[in-house]
Design a protein around this motif. Structure first.
Motif, PDB file in Angstrom:
ATOM      1  N   SER A   1      -7.289  -3.613  -1.709  1.00 17.48           N
ATOM      2  CA  SER A   1      -7.696  -2.781  -0.580  1.00 17.48           C
ATOM      3  C   SER A   1      -6.793  -3.076   0.612  1.00 17.48           C
ATOM      4  N   CYS A   2      -6.636  -2.070   1.455  1.00 17.41           N
ATOM      5  CA  CYS A   2      -5.799  -2.179   2.640  1.00 17.41           C
ATOM      6  C   CYS A   2      -6.689  -1.983   3.860  1.00 17.41           C
ATOM      7  N   SER A   3      -6.788  -3.014   4.689  1.00 14.69           N
ATOM      8  CA  SER A   3      -7.642  -2.906   5.866  1.00 14.69           C
ATOM      9  C   SER A   3      -7.017  -2.019   6.938  1.00 14.69           C
ATOM     10  N   SER A   4      -5.727  -1.759   6.835  1.00 12.36           N
ATOM     11  CA  SER A   4      -5.051  -0.925   7.830  1.00 12.36           C
ATOM     12  C   SER A   4      -5.411   0.550   7.681  1.00 12.36           C
ATOM     13  N   CYS A   5      -5.355   1.050   6.457  1.00 13.28           N
ATOM     14  CA  CYS A   5      -5.591   2.487   6.250  1.00 13.28           C
ATOM     15  C   CYS A   5      -6.807   2.780   5.375  1.00 13.28           C
ATOM     16  N   GLY A   6      -7.391   1.753   4.772  1.00 12.86           N
ATOM     17  CA  GLY A   6      -8.572   1.949   3.938  1.00 12.86           C
ATOM     18  C   GLY A   6      -8.278   2.319   2.493  1.00 12.86           C
ATOM     19  N   ALA A   7      -7.002   2.380   2.119  1.00 17.35           N
ATOM     20  CA  ALA A   7      -6.632   2.742   0.747  1.00 17.35           C
ATOM     21  C   ALA A   7      -7.111   1.679  -0.235  1.00 17.35           C
TER      22      ALA A   7
ATOM     23  N   THR B   1       0.078   4.144   0.918  1.00 15.86           N
ATOM     24  CA  THR B   1      -0.247   5.015   2.044  1.00 15.86           C
ATOM     25  C   THR B   1       0.442   4.565   3.330  1.00 15.86           C
ATOM     26  N   CYS B   2       0.325   3.289   3.670  1.00 13.53           N
ATOM     27  CA  CYS B   2       0.852   2.818   4.963  1.00 13.53           C
ATOM     28  C   CYS B   2       2.016   1.837   4.825  1.00 13.53           C
TER      29      CYS B   2
ATOM     30  N   CYS C   1       0.852  -1.187   0.000  1.00 16.99           N
ATOM     31  CA  CYS C   1       0.000   0.000   0.000  1.00 16.99           C
ATOM     32  C   CYS C   1       0.891   1.241   0.000  1.00 16.99           C
TER      33      CYS C   1
ATOM     34  N   TRP D   1      -1.023  -5.320   0.646  1.00 17.22           N
ATOM     35  CA  TRP D   1      -2.453  -5.295   0.356  1.00 17.22           C
ATOM     36  C   TRP D   1      -3.049  -6.577   0.912  1.00 17.22           C
TER      37      TRP D   1
END
Length: 184
Positions: free
Chosen positions: A47-53, A21-22, A19, A26
């Motif tokens: 999708s990334c469950s950590s940051c929502g990206a 973003t973080c 990801c 993914w």
């Protein structure tokens, strides 16, 4: 759009992506197919469950028949550099070693699969070596992952060393997993 030689190569590419973003892997992947001028396109929604990206990657796939080999053909990849393949091979080997250390008899197939993936990824590296040379030209290693792998040990990108490492992995499989079947 990325041009993959095989679905296996597209999957390997996805496995090493993080990801933006973080910087975590993914963890949500959905797959769909479409066509573009009679060629299949594999579409991956990430999708990334950590940051929502969220992101989407599209891979233009080859027409049938698929190229030979686990990851595709005799030509080098257009989506991964040799350092990324080397790094992926190292990760698969480390995962196999960890599974062996767990001493769980049920891990045998997992270990065999991880060792095969390590071999397949490493076997991609020599495809980047020009016929008149004995090593991967450093300028072909363009990714951050690839450069880090190269900087750790540039000698691992020499043809003879790569062939030795592949043979070592094959011997390891034969010695510890003789019933795992051949590596194609």
């Amino acid at each position: 759009m990325l041009e993959a030689r095989s679905i296996a190569e597209a999957h390997l590419y996805l496995e090493i992506q993080v990801c933006q973003t973080c910087n975590l892997r993914w963890d949500g992947v959905r797959h769909a197919l479409r066509t573009l001028e009679d060629r299949p396109v594999a579409v991956y929604s990430l999708s990334c469950s950590s940051c929502g990206a969220r992101d989407q990657l599209e891979f233009l796939m080859p027409r049938e028949p698929l190229p030979p080999g686990p990851l595709g053909g005799n030509e080098p990849s257009k989506i991964m550099d040799p350092g990324e393949f080397h790094a992926a091979s190292d990760v698969y080997f480390a995962l196999a070693r960890d599974a062996v250390e767990q001493a769980n008899p049920g891990n045998r197939e997992k270990v065999a699969t991880l060792l095969r993936r390590s071999i397949y990824a490493l076997a991609e590296v020599p495809k980047f070596i020009p016929p008149s040379e004995d090593r991967v030209p450093p300028e072909l290693i363009v990714s951050e992952i690839g450069r880090a792998s190269y900087q750790r040990n540039p000698d691992r990108f020499v043809r003879d060393r790569i062939e030795y490492e592949i043979q070592d992995l094959l011997n390891l499989m034969q010695r510890y997993l003789p019933d795992a079947g051949p590596v194609n």
